[in-house]
Design an enzyme around this catalytic site. Structure first.
Site, PDB file in Angstrom:
ATOM      1  N   GLY A   6       0.898  -1.067  -0.071  1.00 41.42           N
ATOM      2  CA  GLY A   6       0.086  -0.038   0.065  1.00 41.42           C
ATOM      3  C   GLY A   6       0.882   1.280   0.251  1.00 41.42           C
ATOM      4  O   GLY A   6       2.021   1.231   0.146  1.00 41.42           O
ATOM      5  N   ASP A  63      -6.728   0.207   6.501  1.00 44.61           N
ATOM      6  CA  ASP A  63      -7.723   0.944   5.954  1.00 44.61           C
ATOM      7  C   ASP A  63      -8.407   1.780   7.246  1.00 44.61           C
ATOM      8  O   ASP A  63      -8.969   2.714   7.349  1.00 44.61           O
ATOM      9  CB  ASP A  63      -8.998   0.108   5.114  1.00 44.61           C
ATOM     10  CG  ASP A  63      -8.021  -0.279   3.920  1.00 44.61           C
ATOM     11  OD1 ASP A  63      -7.261   0.744   3.085  1.00 44.61           O
ATOM     12  OD2 ASP A  63      -7.846  -1.444   3.684  1.00 44.61           O
ATOM     13  N   GLU A 103      -1.278 -10.767   2.617  1.00 43.99           N
ATOM     14  CA  GLU A 103      -0.844 -10.013   3.955  1.00 43.99           C
ATOM     15  C   GLU A 103      -1.275 -10.716   5.191  1.00 43.99           C
ATOM     16  O   GLU A 103      -0.386 -10.768   6.209  1.00 43.99           O
ATOM     17  CB  GLU A 103      -1.804  -8.631   4.176  1.00 43.99           C
ATOM     18  CG  GLU A 103      -1.064  -7.663   3.059  1.00 43.99           C
ATOM     19  CD  GLU A 103      -2.127  -6.300   2.824  1.00 43.99           C
ATOM     20  OE1 GLU A 103      -1.546  -5.506   2.473  1.00 43.99           O
ATOM     21  OE2 GLU A 103      -3.267  -6.255   3.454  1.00 43.99           O
TER      22      GLU A 103
HETATM   23  O1  LIG Z   1      -4.716  -4.520   0.436  1.00 45.49           O
HETATM   24  C1  LIG Z   1      -4.180  -3.374   0.797  1.00 45.49           C
HETATM   25  C2  LIG Z   1      -3.451  -3.368   2.020  1.00 45.49           C
HETATM   26  O2  LIG Z   1      -4.282  -3.908   3.170  1.00 45.49           O
HETATM   27  C3  LIG Z   1      -3.430  -2.003   2.630  1.00 45.49           C
HETATM   28  O3  LIG Z   1      -2.428  -2.235   3.738  1.00 45.49           O
HETATM   29  C4  LIG Z   1      -4.362  -1.195   3.118  1.00 45.49           C
HETATM   30  O4  LIG Z   1      -5.347  -1.135   1.951  1.00 45.49           O
HETATM   31  C5  LIG Z   1      -3.602   0.401   3.471  1.00 45.49           C
HETATM   32  O5  LIG Z   1      -3.181   0.934   2.295  1.00 45.49           O
HETATM   33  P1  LIG Z   1      -2.986   2.405   2.203  1.00 45.49           P
HETATM   34  O6  LIG Z   1      -1.556   2.502   3.116  1.00 45.49           O
HETATM   35  O7  LIG Z   1      -2.473   2.536   0.774  1.00 45.49           O
HETATM   36  O8  LIG Z   1      -3.748   3.517   2.768  1.00 45.49           O
END
Ligand SMILES: O=C[C@H](O)[C@H](O)[C@H](O)COP(=O)(O)O
Length: 218
Positions: free
Chosen positions: A29, A84, A103
Site C-alpha cells: 500500500g 484501512d 498479507e
Molecule cells: O490491500 C491493501 C492493504 O491492506 C493496505 O495495507 C491497506 O489498504 C492500506 O493501504 P494504504 O496504506 O494505501 O492506505
C-alpha cells in the site's frame, strides 16, 4: 501536513522496529511504500524481505532488497503493514489494495505486527470503510448472497483480480462491534478465501502519523 506526509512519517518510524540481520515481513500500500523506501536506506544491514504482493516485491527489488519466499523462512521478527481502519483493540480492516490474503499469511508468521497509518485511519467502530472479502471467482455471487444475510451490502470490485487470481467483494453498511466473531463467521462461508478483518491476529504496535509527530501505541 498532507495525508501522504503523515503516512511517510509513520513509514519511516517503523524502521525503529527492524533489527539487523533479519528478514522483514513487508505489507502493501501507499503507507508501506514509504516504509519500503526507509528499508532501502538500511538494505545492507538486513538479510532481505518477505513480501505480501507483487507490487511490494517490485518496489523492494528496485531498491536492491533480496526477496525470500515465505516457504523458505520459518520466522519473521516483524511484519510492517498499513490498514484501512484500526480500532481501539488493534483490530483492523485491510485489503483496500486487494492484497489481504497474502498479507494475512505473512502476518501470521511474524512475531510482531507493526501497523503504520496516518491519523485518518483510527476509528472507534470499524465498518465505515467497506470490508474487502477475497472470493474464488465461481463462488462470487453465492458469497455475495450470504454476506447480504449478515446485513452487509456487497459490491463486486469490477476489473480487479488479486495476486492469487481471485475476485474481491467490498461489503458496505457493516457496523463491526465484534470483529473476531465476524472475521470467523465470514471466513466460514464456502468460497471465501479470507476477509479483510485482522482481529484474531491484530496489530501489536501502532504508529500513527499526525501533524504533531508520530504517536506510538501501546
Ligand atoms: O490491500 C491493501 C492493504 O491492506 C493496505 O495495507 C491497506 O489498504 C492500506 O493501504 P494504504 O496504506 O494505501 O492506505
Amino acid at each position: 501536513m498532507t495525508q501522504d506526509e503523515m503516512k511517510k512519517a509513520a513509514g519511516w518510524a517503523a524502521l525503529d522496529y527492524v533489527t539487523p540481520d533479519t528478514i522483514v515481513g513487508v505489507g502493501t500500500g501507499s503507507t508501506v511504500n514509504h516504509f519500503i523506501d526507509a528499508l532501502g536506506s538500511v538494505k545492507d544491514q538486513i538479510k532481505g524481505a518477505v513480501s505480501s504482493s507483487e507490487a511490494s516485491t517490485a518496489r523492494l527489488e528496485q531498491l536492491g532488497i533480496r526477496i525470500f519466499d515465505l516457504n523458505e523462512v520459518s520466522e519473521l521478527a516483524v511484519y510492517v503493514d498499513g490498514a484501512d481502519e484500526i480500532d481501539g483493540s488493534m483490530a483492523m480492516i485491510k485489503g483496500g489494495g486487494a492484497a489481504l490474503t497474502r498479507e494475512k499469511i505473512v502476518a501470521a508468521v511474524a512475531d510482531r505486527f507493526i501497523c503504520i497509518v496516518d491519523g485518518t485511519k483510527t476509528v472507534e467502530v470499524m465498518g465505515h470503510f467497506p470490508l474487502p472479502v477475497e472470493v474464488i471467482p465461481m463462488a462470487r455471487e453465492y458469497v455475495a448472497r450470504e454476506l447480504a444475510k449478515l446485513g452487509g451490502q456487497p459490491v463486486y470490485r469490477e476489473g480487479v483480480v488479486t495476486d492469487n487470481g481471485n475476485h474481491i467483494l467490498d461489503v458496505n453498511g457493516l457496523k463491526i462491534t465484534e470483529p473476531k466473531v465476524l472475521e470467523a463467521h465470514i471466513n466460514a462461508i464456502v468460497g471465501v478465501v479470507t476477509n479483510g478483518l485482522f482481529a484474531e491476529r491484530g496489530a501489536d504496535v501502532l504508529l500513527i502519523g499526525t501533524p504533531n509527530g508520530v504517536v506510538r501505541k501501546p
